[in-house]
Motif scaffolding. Structure first.
Motif, PDB file in Angstrom:
ATOM      1  N   CYS A  49       0.838  -1.189   0.000  1.00  0.00           N
ATOM      2  CA  CYS A  49       0.000   0.000   0.000  1.00  0.00           C
ATOM      3  C   CYS A  49       0.879   1.247   0.000  1.00  0.00           C
ATOM      4  N   PRO A  50       0.580   2.235  -0.851  1.00  0.00           N
ATOM      5  CA  PRO A  50       1.374   3.459  -0.862  1.00  0.00           C
ATOM      6  C   PRO A  50       1.143   4.302   0.396  1.00  0.00           C
ATOM      7  N   HIS A  51       0.086   3.992   1.144  1.00  0.00           N
ATOM      8  CA  HIS A  51      -0.232   4.772   2.338  1.00  0.00           C
ATOM      9  C   HIS A  51       0.391   4.156   3.592  1.00  0.00           C
ATOM     10  N   CYS A  52       0.073   2.876   3.875  1.00  0.00           N
ATOM     11  CA  CYS A  52       0.551   2.268   5.115  1.00  0.00           C
ATOM     12  C   CYS A  52       1.748   1.347   4.906  1.00  0.00           C
ATOM     13  N   GLY A  53       2.019   0.928   3.666  1.00  0.00           N
ATOM     14  CA  GLY A  53       3.187   0.105   3.380  1.00  0.00           C
ATOM     15  C   GLY A  53       2.977  -1.383   3.585  1.00  0.00           C
ATOM     16  N   LYS A  54       1.794  -1.803   4.016  1.00  0.00           N
ATOM     17  CA  LYS A  54       1.541  -3.224   4.242  1.00  0.00           C
ATOM     18  C   LYS A  54       1.174  -3.913   2.934  1.00  0.00           C
ATOM     19  N   GLU A  55       1.340  -5.258   2.923  1.00  0.00           N
ATOM     20  CA  GLU A  55       1.080  -6.039   1.718  1.00  0.00           C
ATOM     21  C   GLU A  55      -0.398  -5.983   1.339  1.00  0.00           C
ATOM     22  N   ASP A  75      -3.835  -7.237  -1.082  1.00  0.00           N
ATOM     23  CA  ASP A  75      -4.490  -8.305  -1.799  1.00  0.00           C
ATOM     24  C   ASP A  75      -4.750  -7.799  -3.217  1.00  0.00           C
ATOM     25  N   ASP A  76      -4.229  -8.478  -4.239  1.00  0.00           N
ATOM     26  CA  ASP A  76      -4.328  -8.007  -5.623  1.00  0.00           C
ATOM     27  C   ASP A  76      -5.756  -7.955  -6.143  1.00  0.00           C
ATOM     28  N   ASP A  77      -6.676  -8.690  -5.538  1.00  0.00           N
ATOM     29  CA  ASP A  77      -8.057  -8.718  -6.016  1.00  0.00           C
ATOM     30  C   ASP A  77      -8.885  -7.536  -5.523  1.00  0.00           C
ATOM     31  N   LEU A  78      -8.398  -6.788  -4.529  1.00  0.00           N
ATOM     32  CA  LEU A  78      -9.170  -5.698  -3.940  1.00  0.00           C
ATOM     33  C   LEU A  78      -8.770  -4.354  -4.528  1.00  0.00           C
ATOM     34  N   GLU A  79      -9.721  -3.420  -4.570  1.00  0.00           N
ATOM     35  CA  GLU A  79      -9.485  -2.073  -5.072  1.00  0.00           C
ATOM     36  C   GLU A  79      -9.149  -1.106  -3.936  1.00  0.00           C
ATOM     37  N   PHE A  80      -8.898  -1.641  -2.743  1.00  0.00           N
ATOM     38  CA  PHE A  80      -8.550  -0.817  -1.595  1.00  0.00           C
ATOM     39  C   PHE A  80      -7.616  -1.624  -0.696  1.00  0.00           C
ATOM     40  N   CYS A  81      -6.903  -0.929   0.183  1.00  0.00           N
ATOM     41  CA  CYS A  81      -6.028  -1.599   1.143  1.00  0.00           C
ATOM     42  C   CYS A  81      -6.901  -2.124   2.276  1.00  0.00           C
ATOM     43  N   HIS A  82      -6.824  -3.415   2.553  1.00  0.00           N
ATOM     44  CA  HIS A  82      -7.659  -3.981   3.601  1.00  0.00           C
ATOM     45  C   HIS A  82      -7.101  -3.711   5.000  1.00  0.00           C
ATOM     46  N   TRP A  83      -5.928  -3.083   5.074  1.00  0.00           N
ATOM     47  CA  TRP A  83      -5.351  -2.698   6.360  1.00  0.00           C
ATOM     48  C   TRP A  83      -5.786  -1.288   6.772  1.00  0.00           C
ATOM     49  N   CYS A  84      -5.675  -0.326   5.850  1.00  0.00           N
ATOM     50  CA  CYS A  84      -5.983   1.068   6.204  1.00  0.00           C
ATOM     51  C   CYS A  84      -7.159   1.630   5.414  1.00  0.00           C
ATOM     52  N   THR A 109      -7.444   2.531   2.350  1.00  0.00           N
ATOM     53  CA  THR A 109      -7.127   3.529   1.343  1.00  0.00           C
ATOM     54  C   THR A 109      -7.575   3.029  -0.029  1.00  0.00           C
ATOM     55  N   PRO A 110      -8.409   3.788  -0.753  1.00  0.00           N
ATOM     56  CA  PRO A 110      -8.828   3.373  -2.105  1.00  0.00           C
ATOM     57  C   PRO A 110      -7.621   3.364  -3.050  1.00  0.00           C
ATOM     58  N   LEU A 111      -7.581   2.368  -3.948  1.00  0.00           N
ATOM     59  CA  LEU A 111      -6.453   2.237  -4.868  1.00  0.00           C
ATOM     60  C   LEU A 111      -6.852   2.359  -6.325  1.00  0.00           C
ATOM     61  N   GLY A 112      -8.134   2.433  -6.636  1.00  0.00           N
ATOM     62  CA  GLY A 112      -8.603   2.488  -8.016  1.00  0.00           C
ATOM     63  C   GLY A 112      -8.673   3.904  -8.539  1.00  0.00           C
ATOM     64  N   SER A 137      -5.779  13.050  -2.120  1.00  0.00           N
ATOM     65  CA  SER A 137      -5.410  13.400  -0.760  1.00  0.00           C
ATOM     66  C   SER A 137      -5.453  12.198   0.163  1.00  0.00           C
ATOM     67  N   ALA A 138      -6.224  11.153  -0.185  1.00  0.00           N
ATOM     68  CA  ALA A 138      -6.329   9.988   0.681  1.00  0.00           C
ATOM     69  C   ALA A 138      -5.020   9.228   0.749  1.00  0.00           C
ATOM     70  N   THR A 139      -4.256   9.201  -0.336  1.00  0.00           N
ATOM     71  CA  THR A 139      -2.995   8.484  -0.329  1.00  0.00           C
ATOM     72  C   THR A 139      -1.888   9.315   0.289  1.00  0.00           C
ATOM     73  N   ASP A 140      -2.086  10.623   0.424  1.00  0.00           N
ATOM     74  CA  ASP A 140      -1.076  11.490   0.988  1.00  0.00           C
ATOM     75  C   ASP A 140      -1.288  11.768   2.471  1.00  0.00           C
ATOM     76  N   ALA A 141      -2.433  11.363   3.031  1.00  0.00           N
ATOM     77  CA  ALA A 141      -2.742  11.663   4.431  1.00  0.00           C
ATOM     78  C   ALA A 141      -1.848  10.850   5.346  1.00  0.00           C
ATOM     79  N   PRO A 142      -1.415  11.426   6.468  1.00  0.00           N
ATOM     80  CA  PRO A 142      -0.598  10.676   7.408  1.00  0.00           C
ATOM     81  C   PRO A 142      -1.397   9.535   8.021  1.00  0.00           C
ATOM     82  N   GLU A 143      -0.697   8.469   8.454  1.00  0.00           N
ATOM     83  CA  GLU A 143      -1.360   7.273   8.956  1.00  0.00           C
ATOM     84  C   GLU A 143      -2.184   7.560  10.193  1.00  0.00           C
TER      85      GLU A 143
END
Length: 150
Positions: free
Chosen positions: A112-118, A120-129, A131-134, A140-146
């Motif tokens: 994830c470009p936001h939290c750095g965790k691994e 899932d390639d099938d999802l359009e968002f990070c299941h940890w934080c 953050t939308p990836l599509g 601004s969502a990818t630039d916000a502090p954790e």
């Protein structure tokens, strides 16, 4: 941030598109594009190809005149093959937003470009934080502090 190419095989998409117009696009899960290429092929064949040329080809008589008569149909099929190959080689929109990193064992993983965790390639968002990836991801969502995301 490096781009990751699609997991689809470009040569297979091109081969399927060559066998049946639109089939390569179905393999790539592009239904509208597959239908569009199939309709384009049918329209061009109906409007610009002499039906007598097909019978001549079936009879086994291949002349320059016959080849030129069916050329519009083969031009559309060729463009469909090239389009399927190009789409399969183009990085996906989700992969454009992700960064590829190397794991400890040397395998390529996506993080994830936001939290750095691994991810899932099938999802359009990070299941940890979350953050939308599509395409709909706000910049601004990818630039916000954790800490502000919790």
């Amino acid at each position: 941030m490096s781009q990751t190419t699609s997991r689809k095989r470009p040569w297979l998409a091109a081969l399927l598109a060559a066998l049946v117009t639109g089939l390569g696009h179905l393999y790539l899960r592009r239904l509208r594009r597959a239908v569009g290429w199939l309709l384009a092929s049918l329209v061009v064949t109906t409007l610009f190809v002499d039906q007598g040329a097909f019978q001549t080809l079936i009879d086994g008589t291949v002349t320059l005149e016959t080849v030129l008569a069916v050329a519009p149909m083969y031009a559309v099929i060729g463009l469909s093959v090239l389009d399927a190959y190009r789409i399969a080689r183009t990085p996906t929109t989700t992969a454009d937003r992700r960064s590829a990193t190397q794991s400890a064992d040397g395998d390529a993983t996506t993080s994830c470009p936001h939290c750095g965790k691994e991810l899932d390639d099938d999802l359009e968002f990070c299941h940890w934080c979350t953050t939308p990836l599509g395409d709909d991801a706000p910049e601004s969502a990818t630039d916000a502090p954790e800490d502000s995301r919790r």
